[in-house]
Design a protein around this motif. Structure first.
Motif, PDB file in Angstrom:
ATOM      1  N   SER A 575      29.467  37.773  57.735  1.00  0.00           N
ATOM      2  CA  SER A 575      30.784  37.133  57.569  1.00  0.00           C
ATOM      3  C   SER A 575      31.878  38.180  57.413  1.00  0.00           C
ATOM      4  N   TYR A 576      31.612  39.230  56.637  1.00  0.00           N
ATOM      5  CA  TYR A 576      32.604  40.297  56.500  1.00  0.00           C
ATOM      6  C   TYR A 576      32.861  40.983  57.841  1.00  0.00           C
ATOM      7  N   ALA A 577      31.778  41.298  58.532  1.00  0.00           N
ATOM      8  CA  ALA A 577      31.913  42.037  59.790  1.00  0.00           C
ATOM      9  C   ALA A 577      32.662  41.219  60.843  1.00  0.00           C
ATOM     10  N   VAL A 578      32.315  39.929  60.958  1.00  0.00           N
ATOM     11  CA  VAL A 578      32.976  39.087  61.962  1.00  0.00           C
ATOM     12  C   VAL A 578      34.439  38.863  61.592  1.00  0.00           C
ATOM     13  N   PHE A 579      34.722  38.679  60.313  1.00  0.00           N
ATOM     14  CA  PHE A 579      36.110  38.521  59.860  1.00  0.00           C
ATOM     15  C   PHE A 579      36.955  39.723  60.271  1.00  0.00           C
ATOM     16  N   ILE A 580      36.437  40.912  60.012  1.00  0.00           N
ATOM     17  CA  ILE A 580      37.187  42.132  60.341  1.00  0.00           C
ATOM     18  C   ILE A 580      37.292  42.312  61.849  1.00  0.00           C
ATOM     19  N   ALA A 581      36.171  42.101  62.556  1.00  0.00           N
ATOM     20  CA  ALA A 581      36.176  42.314  64.010  1.00  0.00           C
ATOM     21  C   ALA A 581      37.082  41.324  64.727  1.00  0.00           C
ATOM     22  N   LEU A 582      37.057  40.049  64.310  1.00  0.00           N
ATOM     23  CA  LEU A 582      37.931  39.053  64.920  1.00  0.00           C
ATOM     24  C   LEU A 582      39.398  39.447  64.773  1.00  0.00           C
ATOM     25  N   GLY A 583      39.748  39.858  63.552  1.00  0.00           N
ATOM     26  CA  GLY A 583      41.132  40.234  63.320  1.00  0.00           C
ATOM     27  C   GLY A 583      41.546  41.450  64.107  1.00  0.00           C
ATOM     28  N   ARG A 584      40.721  42.472  64.112  1.00  0.00           N
ATOM     29  CA  ARG A 584      41.109  43.721  64.775  1.00  0.00           C
ATOM     30  C   ARG A 584      41.150  43.578  66.287  1.00  0.00           C
ATOM     31  N   ILE A 585      40.252  42.782  66.855  1.00  0.00           N
ATOM     32  CA  ILE A 585      40.285  42.611  68.313  1.00  0.00           C
ATOM     33  C   ILE A 585      41.495  41.780  68.736  1.00  0.00           C
ATOM     34  N   LEU A 600      38.847  47.370  54.151  1.00  0.00           N
ATOM     35  CA  LEU A 600      37.686  47.623  53.301  1.00  0.00           C
ATOM     36  C   LEU A 600      37.684  46.729  52.056  1.00  0.00           C
ATOM     37  N   LEU A 601      38.831  46.113  51.743  1.00  0.00           N
ATOM     38  CA  LEU A 601      38.923  45.225  50.583  1.00  0.00           C
ATOM     39  C   LEU A 601      38.581  43.779  50.941  1.00  0.00           C
ATOM     40  N   THR A 602      37.964  43.584  52.108  1.00  0.00           N
ATOM     41  CA  THR A 602      37.588  42.234  52.527  1.00  0.00           C
ATOM     42  C   THR A 602      36.732  41.496  51.483  1.00  0.00           C
ATOM     43  N   PRO A 603      35.732  42.137  50.843  1.00  0.00           N
ATOM     44  CA  PRO A 603      34.950  41.403  49.830  1.00  0.00           C
ATOM     45  C   PRO A 603      35.814  40.858  48.699  1.00  0.00           C
ATOM     46  N   TYR A 605      39.003  40.052  48.928  1.00  0.00           N
ATOM     47  CA  TYR A 605      39.789  38.972  49.529  1.00  0.00           C
ATOM     48  C   TYR A 605      38.962  37.697  49.599  1.00  0.00           C
ATOM     49  N   TRP A 606      37.688  37.832  49.951  1.00  0.00           N
ATOM     50  CA  TRP A 606      36.829  36.654  50.047  1.00  0.00           C
ATOM     51  C   TRP A 606      36.547  36.039  48.671  1.00  0.00           C
ATOM     52  N   LEU A 607      36.491  36.867  47.640  1.00  0.00           N
ATOM     53  CA  LEU A 607      36.321  36.308  46.300  1.00  0.00           C
ATOM     54  C   LEU A 607      37.551  35.501  45.888  1.00  0.00           C
ATOM     55  N   LEU A 608      38.736  35.952  46.300  1.00  0.00           N
ATOM     56  CA  LEU A 608      39.941  35.170  46.052  1.00  0.00           C
ATOM     57  C   LEU A 608      39.896  33.844  46.806  1.00  0.00           C
ATOM     58  N   ILE A 609      39.381  33.872  48.039  1.00  0.00           N
ATOM     59  CA  ILE A 609      39.225  32.637  48.805  1.00  0.00           C
ATOM     60  C   ILE A 609      38.310  31.666  48.066  1.00  0.00           C
ATOM     61  N   SER A 610      37.234  32.178  47.502  1.00  0.00           N
ATOM     62  CA  SER A 610      36.318  31.324  46.739  1.00  0.00           C
ATOM     63  C   SER A 610      36.998  30.739  45.513  1.00  0.00           C
TER      64      SER A 610
END
Length: 649
Positions: A575-585, A600-603, A605-610
């Protein structure tokens, strides 16, 4: 001619020749239709210069409008002066304002908000008076009728379209507010979030939760294992569907925008709902003034709460063109953006309609691309979503990751869903609609706090599809955790409302959407909610297994634990990898540089989403229709040409 001969206002309007729409017949190239020449002679009598009239004739021929419409849209003559001059030619009293108390709110009165023609004024001490909006095209005919009937002249006054609309808005405000709040629930209660959960749904949810609680007391290991597997599979599904979109983006080939010969433009309605937005009013008006669409074919409605005096005063201080109309929504519950939009929907004059937020900065050619796409595409394409681009990614880590998220959603995932003819949860702004279809499906649900997602899925159930365009809308992301969390909590609450609404009759949902699309809906909405709720729990499980492997003997971790650990680790990492890759592409090189290493602060960010997801669950029970308002400010960053996505250049 006696007024009593006509049973209603529209019959009377037709009889006197003011209620008939003017349709310009096509003219040979280089020729000016006789009707336009008649209008030109009128404007010469009113003192307009020949060069101006000639320029406006060219505009009218190009846009398929009237000379009158082009001259008034240009601002060359004020509405009050123009309509007072027509009243003088007709020999009628001119009233620049009408008293709303004298207007009866009759059935069908709102049609006059779309095409203001006439209204009957009722006065207690005298016979009714008819207020008309004269037009250049019907001037000679109407003057002849008035000369033939002295009584008709004594019972008529002339006014402006603006004055007539303003009086009608006030006269029908109470009835219109009731209709706005009750229409969808009254005509299709199963599609409204007014009652959540609905009918037997509450019983089933309560029964299921009670059963799970009882089983947790008696068979905790088995229940937790089953919940773990179900949540893990939903989590995996959300990762897979985004990974498929990512692969499709890698293999994507360039698709040129649809091209059409230049021709007559339809009227385009632009709706902007504002609430406590005085700070961004100048920026908003400047943005809308830059739209590359004929002013004579624009219907811009700035929709405000009637008690939001600060925003209304800010709008009153702006030099708004004749294409603008400020609509005041009477105070009432629920106080939501979709209620405000639906309140004004019946007055939309455009064949097409677009929604913008107050802080949006819109590509000036966006309406043009949407119109061309609608015209070139099939009739069942009812909505087009423009991409939203975040311009303040440099500001801090929250805005940077918000920019990554939006790039993946609007420039990768939604285009792939549209291409696959799958359900699309729309964004809350820059949605372009066929107005007739939008009205047919009931507009927005006043009780759903993510009305965009709800409407996109409702359109799909009714057999319509959504597409995408590439001309963007620019926004700035929240930069404070508190503001971001409030906005995201509202989004999750609305997604929960939407999921519950669509799941009231699951079998019917599958019949209407089809098995594949209904599964995609479950993953996109249900899977997003569940994975966000489960995210900290899965992280906790991974931490426990790692601790047991590192501190305790490896034999304490059995094969089942290792299997679940592998599934959870793959889900989280994927989920982290796809989130970053989708955005960057989906981003340009300039945007990627603006984000920098903050991905690199994606984890975190996802905790805030939770956290937002869990808050939404609580708020759905305690305050389901509360609209957590995001404070906006004028844009701090300018749009740089290199920040434009390649598809929009």
């Amino acid at each position: 001619m006696m007024l009593a001969e006509y049973p209603d206002d529209m019959a009377f309007a037709t009889a006197i020749g003011v209620g008939q729409e003017t349709v310009l017949p096509p003219a040979e190239e280089g020729q000016v239709p006789d009707r336009l020449m008649d209008e030109a002679r009128l404007f010469r009598r009113l003192g307009l210069s020949k060069p101006l009239i000639s320029a406006m004739l060219v505009q009218a021929g190009r846009n398929g409008t009237t000379l009158e419409a082009e001259v008034l849209a240009s601002g060359a003559i004020s509405h009050d002066i123009y309509y007072e001059a027509l009243a003088d030619i007709l020999g009628l009293p001119f009233h620049p304002a009408l008293d709303p108390k004298e207007i009866e709110d009759l059935p069908g009165a709102d049609s006059q908000l779309v095409e203001p023609v006439m209204v009957r004024l009722r006065q207690p001490a005298r016979a009714p008076i008819t207020a008309i909006v004269p037009s250049a095209a019907r001037l000679d005919d109407l003057r002849g009728r008035l000369q033939a009937s002295g009584e008709m002249r004594s019972r008529m006054i002339a006014t402006t379209p603006t004055a007539l609309r303003a009086a009608l808005w006030q006269a029908g405000r109470g009835r219109r507010l009731r209709e706005t709040v009750e229409q969808l629930f009254g005509t299709a209660p199963e599609a409204s979030a007014r009652i959540t959960p609905w009918g037997q749904q509450g019983f089933y949810i309560g029964t299921a939760l009670t059963l799970v609680a009882m089983l947790l007391l008696t068979q905790p290991g088995t229940v937790l294992l089953l919940l773990h597997i179900v949540l893990g599979l939903f989590f995996s599904a959300t990762v897979v569907i985004r990974a498929v979109a990512l692969l499709a983006k890698w293999w994507e080939t360039y698709r040129p925008r649809p091209t059409l010969p230049l021709g007559q433009r339809p009227v385009y309605s632009v709706f902007v709902a504002l609430y406590r937005e005085a700070a961004v009013v100048p920026q908003l008006v400047a943005t809308l003034d830059r739209l590359r669409w004929p002013a004579s074919c624009l219907d811009i409605k700035l929709i405000c709460e009637a008690d939001d005096r600060e925003t209304l005063d800010a709008l009153a201080a702006m030099p708004l063109g004749p294409q603008y109309e400020v609509v005041e929504v009477p105070p009432g519950r629920p106080r939501t953006k979709p209620k405000a939009l639906t309140y004004a929907l019946g007055a939309a004059r455009g064949n097409y309609l677009v929604i913008y937020d107050a802080e949006d900065r819109v590509d000036p050619m966006q309406l043009e691309e949407a119109w061309r796409t609608f015209t070139a595409g099939p009739a069942h394409i009812a909505c087009l979503q423009a991409p939203l681009i975040i311009t303040n990614a440099r500001e801090n880590w929250i805005s940077a990751l918000f920019a990554v998220e939006y790039a993946g959603l609007f420039r990768v995932l939604l285009p792939r869903l549209a291409a696959a003819r799958m359900p699309m949860p729309l964004g809350g702004t820059s949605n372009h609609f066929r107005t007739a279809v939008l009205q047919e499906v009931g507009g927005w649900d006043p009780y759903n706090v993510t009305e965009d997602a709800d409407l996109g899925l409702r359109l799909y159930r009714r057999g319509y599809r959504c597409g995408v365009i590439s001309r963007p809308t620019y926004e700035e992301a929240p930069t404070q955790v508190r503001a971001w969390l409030g906005q995201r909590t509202r989004w999750f609450k609305g997604w929960l409302q939407t999921w519950l609404v669509l799941m009231r009759k699951p079998a019917q949902l599958v019949r209407e959407m089809g098995l594949g699309p209904s599964l995609v809906f479950q993953v996109l909405v249900g899977g997003l909610i569940l994975s966000s709720l489960a995210h900290p729990l899965i992280l906790g499980y991974i931490g426990v297994i790692v601790w047991r492997l590192a501190v305790l003997e490896a034999t304490t971790v059995g094969p089942l634990d290792l299997t679940l650990f592998a599934l959870d680790f793959a889900n989280i990492a994927g989920s982290y990898a796809v989130f970053i890759a989708l955005g960057r592409i989906g981003m340009t090189q300039a945007e990627r540089l603006a984000v920098g290493p903050r991905w690199l602060l994606t984890p975190l960010y996802w905790l805030l989403i939770s956290q937002a997801a869990w808050r939404a669950v609580r708020e759905l029970h305690s305050n389901p229709f509360f609209w957590n308002k995001t404070a906006h400010r004028p844009a701090q960053t300018k749009v740089q040409p290199e920040a434009m996505p390649a598809a929009a250049e």
